[in-house]
Design a protein around this motif. Structure first.
Motif, PDB file in Angstrom:
ATOM      1  N   SER A 237      52.541 -58.889  23.865  1.00 30.47           N
ATOM      2  CA  SER A 237      53.938 -58.891  23.462  1.00 30.47           C
ATOM      3  C   SER A 237      54.882 -58.898  24.651  1.00 30.47           C
ATOM      4  CB  SER A 237      54.247 -57.675  22.584  1.00 30.47           C
ATOM      5  OG  SER A 237      53.558 -57.747  21.360  1.00 30.47           O
ATOM      6  N   ARG A 238      56.017 -59.506  24.451  1.00 33.53           N
ATOM      7  CA  ARG A 238      57.086 -59.428  25.444  1.00 33.53           C
ATOM      8  C   ARG A 238      57.748 -58.058  25.368  1.00 33.53           C
ATOM      9  NH1 ARG A 238      61.369 -59.175  22.207  1.00 33.53           N
ATOM     10  NH2 ARG A 238      61.723 -60.694  20.539  1.00 33.53           N
ATOM     11  N   ALA A 239      58.764 -57.846  26.210  1.00 33.77           N
ATOM     12  CA  ALA A 239      59.521 -56.596  26.169  1.00 33.77           C
ATOM     13  C   ALA A 239      60.169 -56.435  24.802  1.00 33.77           C
ATOM     14  CB  ALA A 239      60.589 -56.595  27.256  1.00 33.77           C
ATOM     15  N   SER A 240      60.350 -55.197  24.403  1.00 29.91           N
ATOM     16  CA  SER A 240      60.938 -54.907  23.093  1.00 29.91           C
ATOM     17  C   SER A 240      62.404 -54.538  23.249  1.00 29.91           C
ATOM     18  CB  SER A 240      60.188 -53.758  22.422  1.00 29.91           C
ATOM     19  OG  SER A 240      60.893 -53.315  21.287  1.00 29.91           O
ATOM     20  N   TYR A 241      63.278 -55.319  22.604  1.00 28.26           N
ATOM     21  CA  TYR A 241      64.700 -54.999  22.619  1.00 28.26           C
ATOM     22  C   TYR A 241      64.983 -53.845  21.661  1.00 28.26           C
ATOM     23  CZ  TYR A 241      64.206 -59.691  24.460  1.00 28.26           C
ATOM     24  OH  TYR A 241      63.762 -60.791  25.162  1.00 28.26           O
ATOM     25  N   GLU A 242      64.134 -53.702  20.672  1.00 26.65           N
ATOM     26  CA  GLU A 242      64.252 -52.548  19.774  1.00 26.65           C
ATOM     27  C   GLU A 242      64.011 -51.254  20.540  1.00 26.65           C
ATOM     28  OE1 GLU A 242      61.717 -50.573  16.106  1.00 26.65           O
ATOM     29  OE2 GLU A 242      61.974 -52.748  16.105  1.00 26.65           O
ATOM     30  N   LEU A 243      63.001 -51.255  21.398  1.00 22.62           N
ATOM     31  CA  LEU A 243      62.678 -50.059  22.180  1.00 22.62           C
ATOM     32  C   LEU A 243      63.835 -49.676  23.107  1.00 22.62           C
ATOM     33  CD1 LEU A 243      60.507 -47.960  23.026  1.00 22.62           C
ATOM     34  CD2 LEU A 243      59.766 -49.616  24.759  1.00 22.62           C
ATOM     35  N   LYS A 244      64.495 -50.693  23.662  1.00 28.17           N
ATOM     36  CA  LYS A 244      65.580 -50.438  24.609  1.00 28.17           C
ATOM     37  C   LYS A 244      66.876 -50.020  23.917  1.00 28.17           C
ATOM     38  CE  LYS A 244      63.795 -53.790  27.966  1.00 28.17           C
ATOM     39  NZ  LYS A 244      64.085 -55.051  28.715  1.00 28.17           N
ATOM     40  N   ALA A 245      66.950 -50.231  22.621  1.00 29.26           N
ATOM     41  CA  ALA A 245      68.169 -49.909  21.882  1.00 29.26           C
ATOM     42  C   ALA A 245      68.280 -48.399  21.696  1.00 29.26           C
ATOM     43  CB  ALA A 245      68.159 -50.615  20.529  1.00 29.26           C
ATOM     44  N   GLU A 246      69.265 -47.790  22.342  1.00 27.08           N
ATOM     45  CA  GLU A 246      69.373 -46.336  22.295  1.00 27.08           C
ATOM     46  C   GLU A 246      69.934 -45.843  20.967  1.00 27.08           C
ATOM     47  OE1 GLU A 246      71.202 -42.646  24.942  1.00 27.08           O
ATOM     48  OE2 GLU A 246      71.410 -44.707  25.631  1.00 27.08           O
ATOM     49  N   SER A 247      70.825 -46.638  20.363  1.00 29.31           N
ATOM     50  CA  SER A 247      71.423 -46.207  19.100  1.00 29.31           C
ATOM     51  C   SER A 247      71.871 -47.425  18.311  1.00 29.31           C
ATOM     52  CB  SER A 247      72.639 -45.304  19.359  1.00 29.31           C
ATOM     53  OG  SER A 247      73.758 -46.089  19.768  1.00 29.31           O
ATOM     54  N   PRO A 248      71.994 -47.298  16.977  1.00 32.85           N
ATOM     55  CA  PRO A 248      72.507 -48.409  16.176  1.00 32.85           C
ATOM     56  C   PRO A 248      73.931 -48.779  16.563  1.00 32.85           C
ATOM     57  CG  PRO A 248      71.454 -46.767  14.776  1.00 32.85           C
ATOM     58  CD  PRO A 248      71.551 -46.170  16.154  1.00 32.85           C
ATOM     59  N   PHE A 249      74.736 -47.803  16.987  1.00 33.37           N
ATOM     60  CA  PHE A 249      76.117 -48.091  17.368  1.00 33.37           C
ATOM     61  C   PHE A 249      76.176 -49.062  18.536  1.00 33.37           C
ATOM     62  CE2 PHE A 249      80.204 -47.480  19.346  1.00 33.37           C
ATOM     63  CZ  PHE A 249      81.084 -47.260  18.289  1.00 33.37           C
ATOM     64  N   ASP A 250      75.272 -48.881  19.502  1.00 33.04           N
ATOM     65  CA  ASP A 250      75.282 -49.727  20.693  1.00 33.04           C
ATOM     66  C   ASP A 250      74.519 -51.033  20.498  1.00 33.04           C
ATOM     67  OD1 ASP A 250      76.751 -47.954  22.463  1.00 33.04           O
ATOM     68  OD2 ASP A 250      74.994 -46.659  22.385  1.00 33.04           O
ATOM     69  N   SER A 251      73.488 -51.024  19.658  1.00 33.56           N
ATOM     70  CA  SER A 251      72.645 -52.221  19.467  1.00 33.56           C
ATOM     71  C   SER A 251      72.332 -52.394  17.985  1.00 33.56           C
ATOM     72  CB  SER A 251      71.350 -52.080  20.276  1.00 33.56           C
ATOM     73  OG  SER A 251      71.601 -51.820  21.629  1.00 33.56           O
ATOM     74  N   PRO A 252      73.327 -52.757  17.192  1.00 36.50           N
ATOM     75  CA  PRO A 252      73.121 -52.786  15.739  1.00 36.50           C
ATOM     76  C   PRO A 252      72.162 -53.856  15.257  1.00 36.50           C
ATOM     77  CG  PRO A 252      75.263 -53.694  16.332  1.00 36.50           C
ATOM     78  CD  PRO A 252      74.697 -53.098  17.573  1.00 36.50           C
ATOM     79  N   LEU A 253      71.966 -54.912  16.036  1.00 33.55           N
ATOM     80  CA  LEU A 253      71.041 -55.985  15.652  1.00 33.55           C
ATOM     81  C   LEU A 253      69.675 -55.776  16.297  1.00 33.55           C
ATOM     82  CD1 LEU A 253      73.481 -59.030  16.023  1.00 33.55           C
ATOM     83  CD2 LEU A 253      72.908 -57.770  13.930  1.00 33.55           C
ATOM     84  N   ALA A 254      69.659 -55.589  17.606  1.00 32.88           N
ATOM     85  CA  ALA A 254      68.390 -55.456  18.330  1.00 32.88           C
ATOM     86  C   ALA A 254      67.583 -54.263  17.841  1.00 32.88           C
ATOM     87  CB  ALA A 254      68.659 -55.323  19.826  1.00 32.88           C
TER      88      ALA A 254
END
Length: 510
Positions: A237-254
């Motif tokens: 797998s490539r890097a996970s943008y979900e893993l890097k997303a600290e909160s829904p407010f900052d990364s609502p899609l990823a």
């Protein structure tokens, strides 16, 4: 494939879907094997986004739009069974759209994507003779449970300057044949969302197939399925943008819609005969991609998805302009109107695909190839234009934001943020929330991956045009176009018009 307490012969529920992923699949992430993709922070929210689709199959308010009963009596998603009329395609359109709106068009490889192919297996299994039973049985299993399939049809970008037979150390090929099946090795890309699926479909796309030659590349002319619990299948797998997303407010899609892409490796993987569709058959490996109706159908799904994603981007852009106080500027309205026209174009193509289909295998119908080819081109290149418009109209506004949601919780700076970071008629928190969504959609790492996906998921930038031309030539359309010009040329010569309906004289008088 599935480790459920009882065999399932109906569409999976969300919980059953999640349970079915706990099968020992080999997913490599950050140097370790993922023990459970449904709980791992790199995959868990995307898995739950898919689980919501399965739950919708059973919810009273959505199941009638999503489900139908096929000709075998199987209750299934409307795009998981062959269509036999425009009405069937219109029903499939609505089912696809309902699912896609649940992720706002941001998940491209949801289960109905590969259903574009899996449904065709039920229309005419005998097309795949001597592996007709493979087609027949996989259709039944896929339709009855609404299985989530991933696919890999692109050769790795290695040694493409050499014939495929000279890259056997990399490309998927037969290592040996046994009484029970075949052993294969090699790699394929791009296995989008594969860690969350039930099985891998391995085949060749039009570009790869064009390079195959009989007598030289027979061991590469393969189409087959690999169940996810195959111990010799590896997903890197490539890097996970979900893993890097600290909160829904900052990364609502990823944080919930990241379809993690993977590089798939088969290391002497055993594939039983009952999972093989095409074996050492170069002509069929070349033809099945178009003959099956998969191309026509997957572009139906992707055009619907892109229409919905475009609607989302329209709403997001308009709200951002209103926040800036520039929604009424004439130049801005012009460009917003351009995206509105894109949205209308996509839905118009979908309508044409449904109402004016063409015959396919086993008496089924599929969207017309010409419409599918056009949709493939214009949906793939639309994203670049949408991003360009965002950059021109919003300028640096998306950059001006807090570092993350904690800044908005700091009472000391709240008065400052409220004064300087507010929008037009919008408090600072809401303005920040809106532009965090803009950033995640347009400029984040998640957004960068989507830019690549939208441009390349249906093939390289040249192949899209070459296929449109090639198919027009094969179907006699180019001859028709030239004949139209010949008709015009035949109506006059040096002596003037040949048809008395027009008049002409050398001196220019009537």
């Amino acid at each position: 494939m599935e480790r459920l307490a009882k065999p399932v012969t109906r569409p999976l529920t969300g919980e059953e879907y999640l349970e079915s992923l706990r099968d020992g699949r080999r997913v490599l992430f950050q140097g370790e094997w993922v023990k459970d993709v449904t709980t791992h922070p790199a995959f868990r929210n995307a898995a739950r986004s898919i689980a919501r689709l399965y739950d919708a199959l059973h919810a009273a308010e959505t199941r009638d739009t999503l489900l139908t009963t096929d000709r075998l009596g199987i209750s299934t998603h409307k795009f998981f069974t062959p269509a036999y009329s425009p009405a069937d395609l219109l029903g499939a359109r609505d089912a696809i759209a309902l699912w896609q709106r649940m992720s706002f068009g941001w998940m491209g490889r949801t289960p109905e994507y590969k259903a574009a192919f899996m449904a065709t297996l039920g229309a005419d299994p005998d097309y795949y003779a001597p592996f007709a039973d493979t087609a027949r049985n996989w259709y039944r299993e896929c339709a009855s449970k609404v299985l989530f399939m991933n696919h890999v049809i692109v050769d790795p970008p290695v040694d493409r300057n050499r014939p495929p037979s000279e890259a056997r150390d990399v490309y998927v090929h037969v290592v040996r044949e046994t009484d029970g099946g075949i052993v294969v090795s090699g790699a394929k890309q791009v296995a989008t969302a594969s860690a969350l699926t039930h099985a891998t479909f391995v085949g060749v796309n039009s570009g790869s197939a064009a390079r195959l030659q009989e007598g030289r590349d027979d061991d590469l002319a393969l189409v087959f399925f690999v169940r996810m619990d195959n111990p010799r299948q590896i997903l890197i797998s490539r890097a996970s943008y979900e893993l890097k997303a600290e909160s829904p407010f900052d990364s609502p899609l990823a944080s919930r819609f990241d379809e993690n892409d993977a590089f798939l490796v088969l290391d002497e993987a055993f594939i039983p005969w009952e999972d093989v569709l095409v074996y050492r058959d170069v002509p069929k490996a070349k033809r099945f991609y178009a003959d099956s109706g998969f191309f026509n159908r997957f572009n139906f799904q992707t055009t619907i998805r892109m229409a919905i994603k475009t609607e989302f981007m329209l709403g997001l852009l308009q709200k951002s302009l209103e926040c800036n106080g520039t929604a009424d500027f004439r130049g801005n309205q012009v460009m917003v109107g351009e995206i509105v026209a894109m949205r209308h174009l996509f839905w118009s193509i979908v309508t044409a695909m449904a109402h004016d289909p063409e015959p396919s295998l086993g008496g089924s119908v599929v969207p017309r190839l010409e419409y599918a080819a056009a949709a493939r081109i214009y949906t793939n290149f639309a994203w670049d234009r949408i991003r360009q418009i965002y950059e021109r109209l919003l300028g640096g506004a998306p950059i001006i934001n807090v570092s993350n949601y904690r800044d908005l919780l700091n009472p000391e700076v709240q008065p400052i943020l409220e004064r300087y970071l507010r929008g037009t008629g919008m408090p600072a928190k809401e303005r920040s929330k809106l532009y965090k969504l803009v950033w995640d959609a347009m400029y984040s790492e998640f957004a960068g991956r989507h830019g690549l996906y939208e441009l390349n998921y249906a093939g390289n930038h040249e192949q899209k045009y070459l296929d449109a031309l090639s198919w027009a030539e094969r179907r006699g359309l180019m001859d028709q176009f030239e004949a139209l010009v010949d008709e015009c040329l035949a109506q006059y010569d040096l002596d003037g018009w040949k048809d008395l309906a027009w008049s002409w004289s050398p001196d220019g008088s009537a």
